[in-house]
Design a protein around this motif. Sequence first.
Motif, short mmCIF file in Angstrom:
data_model
loop_
_atom_site.label_atom_id
_atom_site.label_comp_id
_atom_site.label_asym_id
_atom_site.label_seq_id
_atom_site.Cartn_x
_atom_site.Cartn_y
_atom_site.Cartn_z
N LEU A 272 -17.22 -48.13 -35.95
CA LEU A 272 -15.09 -48.06 -34.54
C LEU A 272 -15.04 -48.07 -33.87
N SER A 273 -14.20 -48.74 -33.30
CA SER A 273 -13.41 -49.01 -31.99
C SER A 273 -12.86 -47.80 -31.11
N ASP A 274 -12.54 -47.57 -29.83
CA ASP A 274 -11.93 -46.99 -29.73
C ASP A 274 -10.65 -46.56 -29.43
N GLU A 275 -9.62 -46.15 -29.23
CA GLU A 275 -8.47 -46.00 -29.96
C GLU A 275 -7.52 -47.10 -28.79
N ASN A 276 -8.44 -47.39 -27.88
CA ASN A 276 -7.27 -48.54 -27.04
C ASN A 276 -8.32 -50.48 -27.28
N SER A 277 -9.16 -50.18 -27.74
CA SER A 277 -9.70 -51.29 -28.09
C SER A 277 -9.63 -51.47 -29.51
N TYR A 278 -10.48 -53.26 -29.78
CA TYR A 278 -10.33 -53.54 -31.55
C TYR A 278 -11.52 -54.20 -31.68
N PRO A 279 -12.22 -54.66 -32.41
CA PRO A 279 -12.97 -55.24 -32.77
C PRO A 279 -12.63 -56.53 -33.45
N THR A 280 -13.16 -58.18 -33.10
CA THR A 280 -12.57 -59.45 -33.69
C THR A 280 -13.85 -60.40 -34.41
N GLN A 281 -13.22 -60.71 -35.48
CA GLN A 281 -14.76 -61.58 -35.73
C GLN A 281 -15.73 -62.85 -34.92
N VAL A 282 -14.98 -63.06 -33.84
CA VAL A 282 -15.87 -63.54 -32.73
C VAL A 282 -16.82 -62.88 -32.54
N THR A 283 -16.42 -61.97 -31.97
CA THR A 283 -16.80 -60.97 -30.59
C THR A 283 -17.85 -59.84 -31.08
N ASP A 284 -17.10 -59.03 -32.64
CA ASP A 284 -18.14 -58.52 -33.33
C ASP A 284 -18.52 -58.78 -33.98
N ALA A 285 -17.94 -59.34 -35.21
CA ALA A 285 -19.13 -59.85 -36.24
C ALA A 285 -19.92 -60.79 -36.76
N SER A 286 -19.21 -61.86 -35.97
CA SER A 286 -19.97 -63.03 -36.04
C SER A 286 -21.61 -63.02 -35.60
N ASP A 287 -22.47 -62.67 -36.48
CA ASP A 287 -24.16 -63.02 -36.91
C ASP A 287 -24.48 -61.65 -35.76
N ASN A 288 -23.93 -60.37 -37.46
CA ASN A 288 -24.82 -58.83 -37.28
C ASN A 288 -24.50 -58.46 -38.83
N ALA A 289 -24.53 -57.36 -38.60
CA ALA A 289 -24.92 -56.67 -39.68
C ALA A 289 -23.58 -55.84 -40.19
N ASN A 290 -23.40 -55.41 -39.26
CA ASN A 290 -22.29 -54.17 -39.05
C ASN A 290 -21.19 -54.24 -39.86
N LEU A 291 -20.15 -53.01 -40.21
CA LEU A 291 -18.72 -52.98 -40.33
C LEU A 291 -18.22 -52.41 -39.31
N ASN A 292 -16.63 -53.23 -38.58
CA ASN A 292 -15.95 -52.85 -37.49
C ASN A 292 -15.29 -52.72 -37.62
N VAL A 293 -14.22 -51.36 -37.47
CA VAL A 293 -12.70 -51.27 -37.97
C VAL A 293 -12.44 -50.68 -36.67
N GLY A 294 -11.29 -51.10 -36.50
CA GLY A 294 -10.49 -50.54 -35.49
C GLY A 294 -8.91 -50.01 -35.48
N CYS A 295 -7.50 -50.67 -35.04
CA CYS A 295 -6.82 -50.00 -34.76
C CYS A 295 -6.02 -49.40 -36.41
N LEU A 296 -6.57 -48.39 -36.09
CA LEU A 296 -6.34 -47.00 -36.89
C LEU A 296 -4.88 -46.56 -36.98
N ARG A 297 -3.90 -46.36 -37.73
CA ARG A 297 -3.00 -45.59 -37.55
C ARG A 297 -2.18 -45.46 -38.72
N ASN A 298 -0.84 -44.29 -38.85
CA ASN A 298 -0.43 -43.93 -40.22
C ASN A 298 0.80 -44.91 -40.62
#
Length: 336
Positions: A272-298
Motif C-alpha cells: 500500500l503506497s503512502d497517501e502522497n505517493s502511488y505505484p506504477t506498472q514500470v517502477t513497482d509492478a514490472s518483474d515482481n509478484a506484489n500487488l500494489n495499491v495506491g490513490c485510495l480515496r472516496n
Amino acid sequence: MSDGWNIALLGATGAVGNALLELLAERQFPVGEMYLLASERSAGESVRFAGHSLRVQDASEFDWSQAQLAFFVAGREASARYAEEAASAGCLVIDSSDLFALEPDVPLVVPDVNPQVLADYRNRNIISVADSLTSQLLSAIKPLTDQAGLGRLQVTNLLSVSAHGKAAVDSLAGESARLLNGLPAEEHHFGRQLAFNLLPQLPDNTGSVESERRLVEQVRKVLQDEGLPIAVSSVQAPVFYGNAQIVHLESLRPLSAEEARDELSRIDEIVLSDENSYPTQVTDASDNANLNVGCLRNDYGIPELLQFWSVADNVRFGGALMAIKTAEKLVQEYLY
C-alpha cells in the motif's frame, strides 16, 4: 510427502513458465521430480531450476502418469490438447488459460479469495486459475468486501502488451525505437500505432469486448454472484509488463478511505503506497509478484464509492504466483 511432488510444467520456455520456476524455488515449494514440457520446436532446450539444468521435453511424447501435479501455462490451444489427457492419467492439472474457467464442474480459483472451491478438483482433476485481471481485482477488494460487503464494481483496465505474447512486446519496442530515431512506425501489431498512444478495445460480434466480458463472467463465478453489477472498460497501454486497474467499489455499508487503508495495510502481500505517493506498472509492478495499491480515496462525485488504483505484473503475479498459491493451498488442505 517428504520427497516432494512430481510436477510437470507445460509452457516451460515461455515468460510465465520461467517466472513460475523462479517462484517455486523462492517459495521452497516441495518439488520431487520436475518435468519441463513445451512444443516440439522447443524440445531439447535447457532451462535452469533450483541450481540444476533441466532438459525440455516434447509434450506430445510425455507420459502424464509420471506427474502428480501439472501447471499449464502455455495457452488455450495447449490446454485443449493435453489437459484432459493429463487429468485422465491421474495428474491434477492447474490450468492458467481460460479454457475451462466457466465450465460448471471445474473450480475457478483466486487462491486468497475462494480457496474452498479447490475441493471440487475431484470432479475432473482440473482446476482453472482466474486470469490476471480477475486475480488482481479480487485480491485487492477481498479485505474490503469482507468488512463492508459488495454492492457493485466499476473497473478500468490499462493493459500491458505482454499478455499478447513476445510478438506484441517486440512490436512495441520496434515502434518506440523508430519513433525516437525520427522514423515513422511501420507495421503495427495492434492495427494502429501503440507507442506513445492509447488504444480502446472494440466490441466483437456480440456487441461487447471479449476481455471485458471475460472479467465480468469470471468475477461473478468466483464470488458466486451471477447478478453482481460490474462495469468494465479496457484500454491498451504502451507498457511492456504490468496491468493497471482503476477501481470504483460500492460496498453494502459506508466504507471510508481511512478504514479501507487500515484493512489493506493488514495484508502482507499487498503493498500500500503512502497517501502522497502511488505505484506504477514500470517502477513497482514490472518483474515482481506484489500487488500494489495506491490513490485510495472516496469518490468526489459519488462519495459512497471507494476509488483506488492498483498495479501488478501480469506474468509474475497474475500468471505464476496465482498458479503456485493454488498448488500450495491444495497441498496444505486437500492432498496428502
